[in-house]
Scaffold this active site. Sequence first.
Site, PDB file in Angstrom:
ATOM      1  N   GLU A 155     -30.226 -37.679  64.312  1.00 52.39           N
ATOM      2  CA  GLU A 155     -30.115 -39.013  63.736  1.00 52.39           C
ATOM      3  C   GLU A 155     -28.650 -39.407  63.689  1.00 52.39           C
ATOM      4  O   GLU A 155     -27.815 -38.660  63.199  1.00 52.39           O
ATOM      5  CB  GLU A 155     -30.651 -39.062  62.296  1.00 52.39           C
TER       6      GLU A 155
ATOM      7  N   GLU B  18     -34.905 -34.828  56.245  1.00 53.07           N
ATOM      8  CA  GLU B  18     -33.781 -34.792  55.298  1.00 53.07           C
ATOM      9  C   GLU B  18     -34.098 -34.194  53.930  1.00 53.07           C
ATOM     10  O   GLU B  18     -33.244 -34.217  53.034  1.00 53.07           O
ATOM     11  CB  GLU B  18     -33.163 -36.190  55.121  1.00 53.07           C
TER      12      GLU B  18
END
Length: 778
Positions: free
Chosen positions: A483, A396
């Site tokens: 995710e 991320e």
Amino acid sequence: MNHRPLHSGWILSSERTGEIPASVPGCVHTDLLAAGAIGDPYLDDNEHRLAWIGRTDWTYRTSFTWEPDGHEHTDLVCEGLDTVAAVTLNGVLIGETANQHRSYRFPVRHLLREGANELVVRFASAYAYAEARRAELGERPGAYDEPYPFIRKMACNFGWDWGPTLVTAGIWRPIGLESWSGARLAEVRPLARADGHVRVHVRLDRPSEEPIVVTVGGVTAERRLDGQAGVVELRVPDPELWWPRGHGEQPLYDLAVRLGEQEWRGRIGFRDVELDRDAFRIIINGVPVFVRGVNWIPDDCFPSRVTRERLAERFAQATAAGVNLLRVWGGGLYESEDFYSLADELGLLVWQDFPFACAAYPEEEPLRSEVEAEARQHVARLAAHPSLVLWCGNNENLEGHADWGWQDKLAGRSWGAGYYHDLLPSIVAELDPTRPYWPGSPYSGAPDLPPNDPARGTIHIWDVWNREDYLRYAAYRPRFVAEFGFQGPPAYATLRRASSDDPLTPGSSHQKAVDGQDKLLRGLGDHLPRPETFDDWHYLTQLNQARAMAFGIERFRALMPHCMGTIVWQLNDCWPVTSWSAVDGDGRRKPLWYALRRAYADRLITIQDGEAALVNDTGEPWTGELRLERRGLDGRPLAKEVVAVHAAPRSVLRVALPPSVATPDDPARELLTARLDGAATVRGYAEDTAVAYPPAACDAHAERVPGGYRVTVTAASVLRELALFPDRLDPDASVDDQLVTLLPGESAVFEVRTARELDPAALTRFPVLRCLNEEVRT
């Protein structure tokens, strides 16, 4: 060569605690706990009471005897020091470290004394080190107000939205003396291909006249190196290929590398891995694999407690749920050899993040050199493992830089781009060209593209859970979801152990997510009723977690081959907490685990948008008669259709629901069932809060059987989402199934495993046995 562990006789001390015995490998927290100096960090609010540990300097000290062993060299080998350490032998500083993620080797022959020797490892506060680097290099934005980007240490030690802030220190992996003569095998890096070709890269710490001898699969080759590095090549004829589970077997070949009396041994598998970067498909031996994955976090905040047996238990839970890939998430660790060897044996693919997560990371020294050293060590170390199929630069951070407002805060300072787009891919290309590298997740394939674009690369979906109803998963048409998750509390016995509250309340569970408790209740939406008691809260929020994730997985699997993977956040927990896990911090399976097993089955029936989607992720066609029934809540058949179907291997077949079963007469009083071979599903025509369920009625009885109890439930009324929670009676008890819907006259049998004598009647009463439409009564 001679190796001598130095794991005994250690003493731990600090200005605050005095001296206590220490275990090596281990850490300060576990030593203090064993000595009775602190309470269990996982219970109640002890996490906050123990914050001082991470801001304290600690000293480990031991004495050992040594006698000359006839070798020319002796090194002190430290496989893991956490983290900022100064190592002295007999009063002489031999090295300083600042990286939990790498090992160290210090020549000490000249300092060893015949007889008694003293080894001291002093650990400075990780907080103090990281905060000093932050002051030097300038603030960097991140998900948490903690200095973890400024130290090469497991980031989640500093707290996460599922993990406690327990900043560790200690000798967390083995330490010992290694004696040797002549040249030493410093590195062995075997790279194997599906055609049987093996290239064994060898590095010595000094030149040798002796040949390197490599043996694998009954084939032997040898070569005398020119200098200190070289490659020995050989070919194993007609090797048996290594496949991920669900696609074939996992044959492993013993490989031996010898230099004189030294020998390195490992196991390899013959397979090729490719990454289709346009569609983001993982391809093994030329076959695209739909990834049924789970994200893996460190299984304990204190990793030295994670044994091979514990990993085997967790991996068994993953495989039993239909999982074929573990993503080692970037806020954790490079895992142990046991982790990857178990994955090799079980056919579990491994996606390995480099340890960077949710923050801008400085690229200045000394951090850049530390990153390079750790990456080189682990890319080489893990090269032999066929299970490892992808290196990923970070978690991320590319999205953070593009979408989270980091650029203004950085004001031109480094943030990690040089790691993810230059340093790390160059190391992988140099040391492990058999595996693909991907710069980060989410990522769309190029630095100038939006990182979290569903049409490209990998995405993470977090608007669901944070803001949106879980039905929003249906709005996505992703290529690959790396995710996505939804929270639910841990098992009752786990919560009971972790909290001294009496009675338990929803607030008794650790909750680290921002507004987590409110999001749990908001997430119930119109799907489930509002809980009025703790027991209802516990059951309904666990049920909602299971339903939310099953809905998302089924939607994305039905998009195959456009979408070629889902990686659920997350498989496991590191402590008892309300989180996104399927297996809680005490290793107990939550209802999500059972839903995951259904949603990740090889063959799946899912009802979507007026169709029955038949997902066939096997190598054989799925042929038969799809039986569709519209039934009343009283069990009466209202309409029935039989459709002949043929779903090709590794495909999705969509079957339009015939009008007679597609549209109910009364959505509040009807259900749809679909069955084909052993696969089945039950769907309502309305949200459960709008369904006119009758009070639950059934006949339930429990009988003693070897290894536990058998509970048989026969429905006298509809029983929606029937569940059995034997851990309320015995914390060690488990059950083989959960969340079963029965129509009147149907039966379910639950197998309860326990070593204790239980009250059979209690196994058939609320709240141990319960369902959505009120408590189950006998």
